[in-house]
Design a protein around this motif. Structure first.
Motif, PDB file in Angstrom:
ATOM      1  N   ILE A 148       0.848  -1.186   0.000  1.00 53.26           N
ATOM      2  CA  ILE A 148       0.000   0.000   0.000  1.00 53.26           C
ATOM      3  C   ILE A 148       0.889   1.242   0.000  1.00 53.26           C
ATOM      4  O   ILE A 148       1.771   1.379   0.855  1.00 53.26           O
ATOM      5  N   GLU A 196       1.964 -11.023   8.363  1.00 53.36           N
ATOM      6  CA  GLU A 196       1.625  -9.666   8.777  1.00 53.36           C
ATOM      7  C   GLU A 196       2.883  -8.909   9.191  1.00 53.36           C
ATOM      8  O   GLU A 196       3.837  -9.495   9.715  1.00 53.36           O
ATOM      9  N   GLN A 212       1.745   3.926   8.886  1.00 54.51           N
ATOM     10  CA  GLN A 212       0.370   3.506   8.593  1.00 54.51           C
ATOM     11  C   GLN A 212       0.301   2.682   7.308  1.00 54.51           C
ATOM     12  O   GLN A 212      -0.453   1.708   7.224  1.00 54.51           O
ATOM     13  N   ALA A 213       1.083   3.084   6.308  1.00 52.92           N
ATOM     14  CA  ALA A 213       1.082   2.331   5.054  1.00 52.92           C
ATOM     15  C   ALA A 213       1.725   0.965   5.223  1.00 52.92           C
ATOM     16  O   ALA A 213       1.213  -0.054   4.728  1.00 52.92           O
ATOM     17  N   LYS A 224       1.910  -0.916   7.855  1.00 55.34           N
ATOM     18  CA  LYS A 224       1.076  -1.832   8.632  1.00 55.34           C
ATOM     19  C   LYS A 224       0.104  -2.602   7.743  1.00 55.34           C
ATOM     20  O   LYS A 224      -0.325  -3.704   8.091  1.00 55.34           O
ATOM     21  N   ARG A 225      -0.250  -2.049   6.598  1.00 58.74           N
ATOM     22  CA  ARG A 225      -1.229  -2.677   5.713  1.00 58.74           C
ATOM     23  C   ARG A 225      -0.589  -3.589   4.672  1.00 58.74           C
ATOM     24  O   ARG A 225      -1.285  -4.192   3.865  1.00 58.74           O
ATOM     25  N   TRP A 226       0.741  -3.694   4.681  1.00 58.99           N
ATOM     26  CA  TRP A 226       1.413  -4.586   3.739  1.00 58.99           C
ATOM     27  C   TRP A 226       1.170  -6.044   4.145  1.00 58.99           C
ATOM     28  O   TRP A 226       1.042  -6.371   5.328  1.00 58.99           O
ATOM     29  N   LYS A 227       1.120  -6.917   3.158  1.00 60.99           N
ATOM     30  CA  LYS A 227       0.957  -8.345   3.382  1.00 60.99           C
ATOM     31  C   LYS A 227       2.082  -9.095   2.676  1.00 60.99           C
ATOM     32  O   LYS A 227       2.467  -8.758   1.554  1.00 60.99           O
TER      33      LYS A 227
END
Length: 202
Positions: free
Chosen positions: A119, A147, A168-169, A171-174
């Motif tokens: 993201i 995660e 914040q960006a 944290k949304r990585w997978k």
């Protein structure tokens, strides 16, 4: 004698009176003639005679064709081969050995964590308004389910301008978790640098 005459005369009078009264009743009776009721027509419906049963002959499906016989393979046996004493010939068959290791068809190959979803960070409004560009270097770990955890800021420029948006960006990585000996493992000490450029802002 007088009593007898009086009784006979009285009986005669009574008898005559009864006959007169009966005649009066007969003449005065009215005979009511009742009209006959109309005839009731009853229709009788007869069922049609049943047709005689017809025996139907079921056709059986044709039996499947027999498969063609496999061709016989004639092999010549060397009479000099050893036997086990009861007439069975002992034949040595070499079976190729197979070794199982990393990357074979039975186990998944080992690999480090691989990014699946990335993201892009949101450009801070104040930095975009002032035309400020920069970057943030982050450290993080990847757990067994892919995660991103334990995010920390290693360095950034300008200081604290893009830190929050970068975290914040990230944290949304997978990720596809690291695989070792066919099992997912926790991977640490990962680093990444996110750049903030005005021509790449979303």
């Amino acid at each position: 004698m007088k009593k007898l005459l009086s009784v006979i005369s009285l009986a005669s009078i009574v008898t005559f009176s009864l006959f007169v009264f009966m005649a009066y009743l007969v003449n005065s009776d009215e005979v009511n003639i009742v009209d006959p009721l109309p005839d009731v027509i009853v229709d009788v419906y007869q069922t049609k005679p049943e047709k005689p049963a017809v025996d139907r002959v079921k056709k059986l499906p044709e039996p499947p064709k027999a498969p063609e016989p496999m061709p016989k393979v004639m092999t010549e046996i060397d009479p000099t081969l050893p036997t086990d004493g009861i007439g069975e010939i002992l034949v040595n068959v070499k079976v190729p050995s197979t070794t199982l290791g990393t990357g074979d068809i039975f186990t998944k190959p080992d690999h480090d964590a691989r990014p699946i979803v990335r993201i892009s960070p949101k450009y801070p409004i104040t930095a975009a308004r002032d035309g400020i560009e920069g970057w943030v270097k982050l450290a993080f770990d990847i757990n067994k389910v892919g995660e991103v955890v334990n995010i920390s800021i290693l360095d950034s420029y300008p200081k604290r301008t893009f830190d929050k948006a970068a975290k914040q960006a990230l944290k949304r990585w997978k990720y596809k978790a690291k695989l070792l000996n066919g099992k997912t493992v926790y991977q640490t000490h990962q680093t990444v640098q996110l750049d903030f450029n005005m021509d790449q802002q979303i």
